[in-house]
Design an enzyme around this catalytic site. Structure first.
Site, short mmCIF file in Angstrom:
data_model
loop_
_atom_site.label_atom_id
_atom_site.label_comp_id
_atom_site.label_asym_id
_atom_site.label_seq_id
_atom_site.Cartn_x
_atom_site.Cartn_y
_atom_site.Cartn_z
N CYS A 305 -3.56 36.52 26.01
CA CYS A 305 -3.43 34.73 26.18
C CYS A 305 -3.49 33.48 24.30
O CYS A 305 -3.22 32.72 24.88
CB CYS A 305 -5.30 34.33 27.17
SG CYS A 305 -6.36 34.88 26.74
N ASP A 429 -1.72 26.77 29.92
CA ASP A 429 -2.29 27.69 29.98
C ASP A 429 -1.69 28.66 29.71
O ASP A 429 -0.59 29.16 30.47
CB ASP A 429 -3.18 27.30 31.77
CG ASP A 429 -4.10 28.28 32.07
OD1 ASP A 429 -4.00 29.54 31.30
OD2 ASP A 429 -5.05 28.00 32.66
N HIS A 431 -2.72 31.97 31.36
CA HIS A 431 -2.83 32.88 31.89
C HIS A 431 -2.01 32.81 32.75
O HIS A 431 -1.88 34.07 33.95
CB HIS A 431 -3.81 33.01 32.42
CG HIS A 431 -5.37 32.63 31.37
ND1 HIS A 431 -6.03 31.39 30.36
CD2 HIS A 431 -5.75 33.55 30.71
CE1 HIS A 431 -6.56 31.88 29.70
NE2 HIS A 431 -6.70 32.89 30.33
#
Length: 472
Positions: A305, A429, A431
């Site tokens: 990440c 994000d 992820h």
């Protein structure tokens, strides 16, 4: 050349004319002043051509043909000089429709851009009416040089809701003529012997109210050799010398043209800003690419990440023209950390996490970009960092990487109230593991506004705030 802006609505229409013009010259002498004179005379002929009745503009993917210098004559007959420019949209066929030449309703997505693009093709009539003069054959024996090149004409104007086709045609013809003048300057300035550099038109969207500006650069000459021209442009348009407005990477990307690399750009633009009492929104400035898990045939689910957040930051610096270096791969990031002495050689090719400090080191090593680090001992303190984050996005405008524990995210902006202390964070994000589906990414919150409870209230966080180089 500054293009007029729409003042009557939040949407505006760009008319873009593209097409080749052939520049052909016969040079009977290598004397530089004489060569320049012949080239200038040829450009003059081309200017007369675009202002002549032979000039034709066709609206792409439609049956519409316009003769701008023939009283703005057009077909079909329903189109008149007083037809509004935006009404041309109804004649343009979509991919799903049959090419019947009939008008069609164009459905717009709720997330569609407020910019409408109408593409036109520049053409010249090759046939003439009336009797043709008889051919005359001559024979001349002399030594001469002949060269030709294709001029890639590319002109844009930005129209408002009241502009008619007649208004637009006058401006387009003038834009074509002006661009030929700029191309002539570029060719003569960069001509070496009998070698010509092809002129390259590029469009740049400057801060309001300046709007769209078209600049002609010599193709093949790198940005590093065009600083003098850029500095002159900054002075002409009264721009500060702290942002590379006129580097090629900053050329305006037309909304109807997909990016070839497949990455989504600026997904946050379709979001609605949160409402806070006396609050203001402070956002990332410029363009970035969304990098997340499982892209580039790389399985980094569960450990990559921070690498992806770093890639998003690097894409920002690349797409603003601060660097010509491509977005680094995971291995290139790891090698950079080995090169600066932060990691051992065995780190390259591993699945080890990195954090904000490593992101700072890689940005400095690969892009020569410095960063500030904000240390937060526990997540509950992030709610009090509104002023610092707002100031960062106001002055630097770069994406921020935040790491805490084993998680990393990218902060793209804050909504913050100085009076109440309320704050919301715009989070990208890394992820996410799905496809590049803007609807899914925004509806499911992979790019979205988050409250202070988004952070682990007891975990520590380090924020990497990249500093923008002050350069043109």
């Amino acid at each position: 050349m500054v293009v007029s802006d729409s003042q009557c609505s939040d949407t505006w229409t760009i008319l873009r004319v593209r097409g080749p013009l052939e520049l052909k010259c016969q040079l009977d002498s290598t004397d530089v002043p004489l060569m320049h004179k012949v080239i200038s005379r040829t450009f003059g002929t081309l200017q007369s051509l675009v202002k002549s009745e032979a000039c034709v503009l066709t609206v792409c993917d439609s049956p519409v043909i316009i003769w701008p210098n023939r009283g703005v004559h057009a077909t079909p007959d329903e189109i008149t000089p007083n037809t509004l420019c935006e009404d041309l949209q109804q004649w343009i066929q979509t991919d799903e429709q049959e090419s019947t030449g009939k008008r069609s309703a164009r459905k717009k997505s709720k997330k569609s851009s407020s910019v409408s693009i109408i593409n036109l093709r520049l053409m010249m009539e090759a046939t003439t009416t009336g009797p043709l003069p008889p051919p005359i054959l001559t024979r001349t024996i002399k030594k001469s040089h002949f060269f030709s090149t294709t001029l890639p004409m590319d002109c844009v104007i930005r129209t408002n809701c009241n502009d008619t086709i007649k208004d637009a045609c006058e401006r387009l013809v003038e834009a074509l003529s002006h661009q030929l003048c700029e191309m002539e300057k570029v060719i003569l300035q960069h001509m070496k012997g009998m070698t010509l550099l092809v002129p390259e038109p590029l469009h740049f969207l400057l801060p309001e109210p300046k709007g769209l500006v078209t600049v002609v650069y010599p193709a093949g000459v790198p940005d590093s050799q065009l600083e003098t021209q850029r500095r002159d442009l900054h002075q002409r348009f009264e721009l500060l010398d702290d942002w590379p407005y006129f580097r090629r990477a900053n050329a305006y990307h037309f909304p109807n043209e997909p990016y070839r690399d497949g990455y989504l750009r600026n997904p946050h633009l379709v979001l609605t800003h949160p409402t806070l009492d006396n609050g203001k929104v402070y956002l990332v400035q410029g363009i970035y690419s969304y990098h997340h898990y499982m892209q580039d045939h790389m399985d980094d689910n569960g450990w990559g990440c921070a690498y992806r957040s770093l890639q998003t930051i690097c894409s920002w610096f690349e797409q603003q023209g601060y660097t010509e270096r491509h977005v680094p791969t995971h291995k290139e990031i790891q090698q950079a950390l080995v090169d600066v002495g932060d990691k051992q050689k065995s780190f390259v090719g591993s699945r080890q996490w990195i954090g904000s400090i490593e992101v700072q080191a890689v940005l400095n090593q690969l892009l020569e970009v410095t960063s500030k680090i904000m240390f937060v001992s526990q997540g509950s303190e992030l709610a009090s960092k509104g002023r610092e984050l707002a100031n960062h996005f106001l002055t630097e405008g770069t994406p921020v990487m935040i790491g805490g524990g084993v998680l990393a995210h990218t902060i793209l902006g804050v909504a913050w109230s100085e009076t109440t202390g309320q704050i919301r964070y715009l989070i990208l994000d890394p992820h996410y593991t799905g496809a590049e589906d803007l609807q899914v990414i925004t509806d499911k919150g992979w790019c979205g506004w988050k409250g202070p409870d988004f952070w682990d209230q007891t975990a520590y966080y380090n924020l990497c705030l990249p500093q923008r180089p002050k350069t043109i």
